[in-house]
Design a protein around this motif. Structure first.
Motif, PDB file in Angstrom:
ATOM      1  N   CYS A   1       0.828  -1.199   0.000  1.00 26.76           N
ATOM      2  CA  CYS A   1       0.000   0.000   0.000  1.00 26.76           C
ATOM      3  C   CYS A   1       0.865   1.252   0.000  1.00 26.76           C
ATOM      4  O   CYS A   1       1.929   1.283   0.629  1.00 26.76           O
ATOM      5  CB  CYS A   1      -0.885   0.055   1.255  1.00 26.76           C
ATOM      6  SG  CYS A   1      -2.297  -1.046   1.214  1.00 26.76           S
TER       7      CYS A   1
ATOM      8  N   GLU B   1      -8.630   3.534  -5.709  1.00 17.14           N
ATOM      9  CA  GLU B   1      -7.447   2.672  -5.593  1.00 17.14           C
ATOM     10  C   GLU B   1      -7.371   1.676  -6.750  1.00 17.14           C
ATOM     11  O   GLU B   1      -8.302   0.900  -6.960  1.00 17.14           O
ATOM     12  CB  GLU B   1      -7.473   1.870  -4.302  1.00 17.14           C
ATOM     13  CG  GLU B   1      -7.346   2.656  -3.030  1.00 17.14           C
ATOM     14  CD  GLU B   1      -7.560   1.741  -1.840  1.00 17.14           C
ATOM     15  OE1 GLU B   1      -6.607   1.019  -1.459  1.00 17.14           O
ATOM     16  OE2 GLU B   1      -8.686   1.704  -1.316  1.00 17.14           O
ATOM     17  N   ASP B   2      -6.268   1.704  -7.464  1.00 18.02           N
ATOM     18  CA  ASP B   2      -5.918   0.598  -8.347  1.00 18.02           C
ATOM     19  C   ASP B   2      -5.120  -0.373  -7.490  1.00 18.02           C
ATOM     20  O   ASP B   2      -3.906  -0.272  -7.361  1.00 18.02           O
ATOM     21  CB  ASP B   2      -5.088   1.091  -9.529  1.00 18.02           C
ATOM     22  CG  ASP B   2      -4.564  -0.054 -10.388  1.00 18.02           C
ATOM     23  OD1 ASP B   2      -4.897  -1.222 -10.107  1.00 18.02           O
ATOM     24  OD2 ASP B   2      -3.808   0.214 -11.333  1.00 18.02           O
ATOM     25  N   SER B   3      -5.824  -1.299  -6.875  1.00 17.95           N
ATOM     26  CA  SER B   3      -5.164  -2.283  -6.007  1.00 17.95           C
ATOM     27  C   SER B   3      -5.111  -3.648  -6.679  1.00 17.95           C
ATOM     28  O   SER B   3      -5.209  -4.684  -6.019  1.00 17.95           O
ATOM     29  CB  SER B   3      -5.878  -2.365  -4.654  1.00 17.95           C
ATOM     30  OG  SER B   3      -7.276  -2.344  -4.784  1.00 17.95           O
TER      31      SER B   3
ATOM     32  N   GLY C   1      -7.698  -1.483  -1.200  1.00 15.23           N
ATOM     33  CA  GLY C   1      -8.989  -1.585  -1.867  1.00 15.23           C
ATOM     34  C   GLY C   1     -10.155  -1.149  -1.022  1.00 15.23           C
ATOM     35  O   GLY C   1     -11.290  -1.128  -1.496  1.00 15.23           O
ATOM     36  N   SER C   2      -9.882  -0.770   0.234  1.00 14.55           N
ATOM     37  CA  SER C   2     -10.973  -0.414   1.148  1.00 14.55           C
ATOM     38  C   SER C   2     -10.919   1.031   1.627  1.00 14.55           C
ATOM     39  O   SER C   2     -11.698   1.431   2.472  1.00 14.55           O
ATOM     40  CB  SER C   2     -10.949  -1.338   2.378  1.00 14.55           C
ATOM     41  OG  SER C   2      -9.797  -1.114   3.182  1.00 14.55           O
TER      42      SER C   2
ATOM     43  N   GLY D   1     -12.218   0.588  -4.815  1.00 11.53           N
ATOM     44  CA  GLY D   1     -10.943  -0.082  -5.028  1.00 11.53           C
ATOM     45  C   GLY D   1     -11.146  -1.194  -6.025  1.00 11.53           C
ATOM     46  O   GLY D   1     -12.274  -1.662  -6.230  1.00 11.53           O
ATOM     47  N   THR D   2     -10.067  -1.620  -6.665  1.00  8.85           N
ATOM     48  CA  THR D   2     -10.186  -2.676  -7.674  1.00  8.85           C
ATOM     49  C   THR D   2      -9.132  -3.751  -7.447  1.00  8.85           C
ATOM     50  O   THR D   2      -8.097  -3.516  -6.822  1.00  8.85           O
ATOM     51  CB  THR D   2     -10.006  -2.116  -9.092  1.00  8.85           C
ATOM     52  OG1 THR D   2      -8.681  -1.584  -9.242  1.00  8.85           O
ATOM     53  CG2 THR D   2     -11.027  -1.026  -9.381  1.00  8.85           C
ATOM     54  N   LEU D   3      -9.422  -4.933  -7.986  1.00  8.22           N
ATOM     55  CA  LEU D   3      -8.494  -6.054  -7.952  1.00  8.22           C
ATOM     56  C   LEU D   3      -8.418  -6.692  -9.332  1.00  8.22           C
ATOM     57  O   LEU D   3      -9.358  -6.580 -10.130  1.00  8.22           O
ATOM     58  CB  LEU D   3      -8.952  -7.120  -6.951  1.00  8.22           C
ATOM     59  CG  LEU D   3      -8.919  -6.747  -5.475  1.00  8.22           C
ATOM     60  CD1 LEU D   3      -9.683  -7.793  -4.664  1.00  8.22           C
ATOM     61  CD2 LEU D   3      -7.494  -6.621  -4.976  1.00  8.22           C
TER      62      LEU D   3
ATOM     63  N   VAL E   1     -14.400  -5.050  -8.140  1.00  6.54           N
ATOM     64  CA  VAL E   1     -14.474  -3.648  -7.740  1.00  6.54           C
ATOM     65  C   VAL E   1     -15.221  -3.605  -6.411  1.00  6.54           C
ATOM     66  O   VAL E   1     -16.233  -4.290  -6.234  1.00  6.54           O
ATOM     67  CB  VAL E   1     -15.148  -2.777  -8.825  1.00  6.54           C
ATOM     68  CG1 VAL E   1     -16.526  -3.298  -9.192  1.00  6.54           C
ATOM     69  CG2 VAL E   1     -15.205  -1.330  -8.381  1.00  6.54           C
TER      70      VAL E   1
END
Length: 371
Positions: A137, A156-158, A172-173, A178-180, A197
């Motif tokens: 992070c 967030e581009d996580s 992502g939180s 946030g995304t995965l 997402v």
């Protein structure tokens, strides 16, 4: 000679072959292919793991960002600040909703720098979107303070950050969404493309639910324009199973990272990422990315010994893409990113690595610099 691939794709399947075969037969025999209980169960497990109210499986990490941006009304005339050290998809998602990506430099941890981003804010800036990179992070206290000061949203581009945390809060939180990514080489990959997402905002959740499935609401009624961005139910079933082993994966990656860190620390030509015990950060090491002097010669030496490495993003931060209208010479305010990409290198980091493999990588690197 060694035989150490950068990533071992067949090993993803072989590790749980019997379990995956059983899942395939179960899902297919039920004819459960699109928006079935396996997806709902995976989404619930993912939301619980991340500590968010809503998680939606989508077809890939790029569309996850596009949906998140559109759900927040980002569009023409808006600017979103990102790090240039990111995959092209981060910038592309902003461009594809009609907005403008603005590039910030990276900090000493090679991730989005809030201090650099502060210099890029204009009247058009709507959001900060750090990339939670390599399983780490950004300093979200600094990002949050900057956003609050200027009334900006946080996205967030996580994609690489599943399980990473800052002060106990999962990647992502932190923001509006946030995304995965569940691309096969990700720390928790599926057998093709996949993504998610996440949001804690109920109204945004309704928009995301509708937009990923042709604008249909929970009653199946089309209430807005949407698209087809659903995560296949079969992939969701595989990922639901993988959630049960994810703690083991995070721990193993951190063990490998500690071996690299302990074995390579103190060398004056190698610049390592932060170690596993790093205060407020909990890294899951999607990648082990370092900087090295004589990078290209080192990489050739490793390859000659049967050890494969890669240079992330094919050695090109977003602001170097000349065919997209950019170019390194256009930017004099991203010095850390430029310095890093002249030296960056990723070592093998995956669950099929043995301790002996990791030791071989370390020994071969040290051998290069000692010769």
């Amino acid at each position: 000679m060694y035989d150490i691939p950068f990533f071992n794709y067949p090993a993803i399947y072989k590790r749980f072959e019997k379990e995956y075969d059983a899942i395939f037969k179960d899902v297919c025999s039920r004819g459960a292919f699109i928006l079935q209980k396996d997806l709902a169960e995976f989404e619930a497990a993912l939301a619980e793991f991340l500590g968010v109210k809503h998680a939606f499986g989508v077809n890939d990490g790029t569309n996850a960002m596009i949906l998140g941006l559109k759900a927040h009304g980002i569009g023409p005339g808006d600017e979103v600040i990102i790090a240039s050290h990111t995959y092209i998809a981060t910038a592309a998602s902003i461009k594809l909703v009609g907005a403008t990506p603005v590039f910030a430099d990276i900090g000493e941890d090679n991730i989005f720098s809030a201090a650099s981003a502060a210099k890029k804010i204009t009247s058009k800036t709507k959001a900060l979107m750090p990339t939670q990179l390599n399983g780490r992070c950004a300093n979200m206290d600094e990002v949050g303070a900057l956003a609050k000061q200027h009334g900006l949203m946080i996205f967030e581009d996580s994609a690489q950050g599943l399980g990473a945390a800052f002060k106990g809060k999962r990647a992502g939180s932190f923001g509006g969404f946030g995304t995965l990514s569940f691309y096969p080489a990700k720390v928790m990959g599926c057998f093709g493309d996949g993504g998610a997402v996440m949001t804690n905002d109920d109204a945004i959740a309704d928009r995301l639910y509708e937009m990923r499935d042709h604008g249909r609401n929970h009653d199946g009624e089309v209430v807005d324009w949407g698209t087809n961005a659903r995560l296949d139910n079969l992939q969701a079933a595989f990922l639901k199973f993988r959630m049960g082993n994810y703690a083991e994966d995070m721990q193993r990656r951190r063990e490998i990272a500690k071996m690299y860190h302990d074995g390579l620390s103190g060398h004056d030509k190698i610049y390592l990422p932060q170690g596993p015990s790093d205060g407020d950060h909990y890294d899951v090491y999607q990648n082990y990315e370092l900087a090295a002097e004589e990078r290209d010669a080192l990489r050739a030496h490793l390859a000659n010994k049967g050890i494969r490495t890669i240079i992330q993003w094919a050695g090109t931060p977003v602001h170097w893409f000349e065919k997209l209208g950019y170019g390194r010479e256009q930017f004099d305010d991203l010095p850390r990113t430029d310095w890093f990409f002249d030296r960056c290198l990723m070592l093998p980091m995956h669950m099929a690595l043995s301790d002996a493999d990791v030791k071989a990588v370390i020994d071969t690197i040290l051998e290069f610099y000692e010769s």
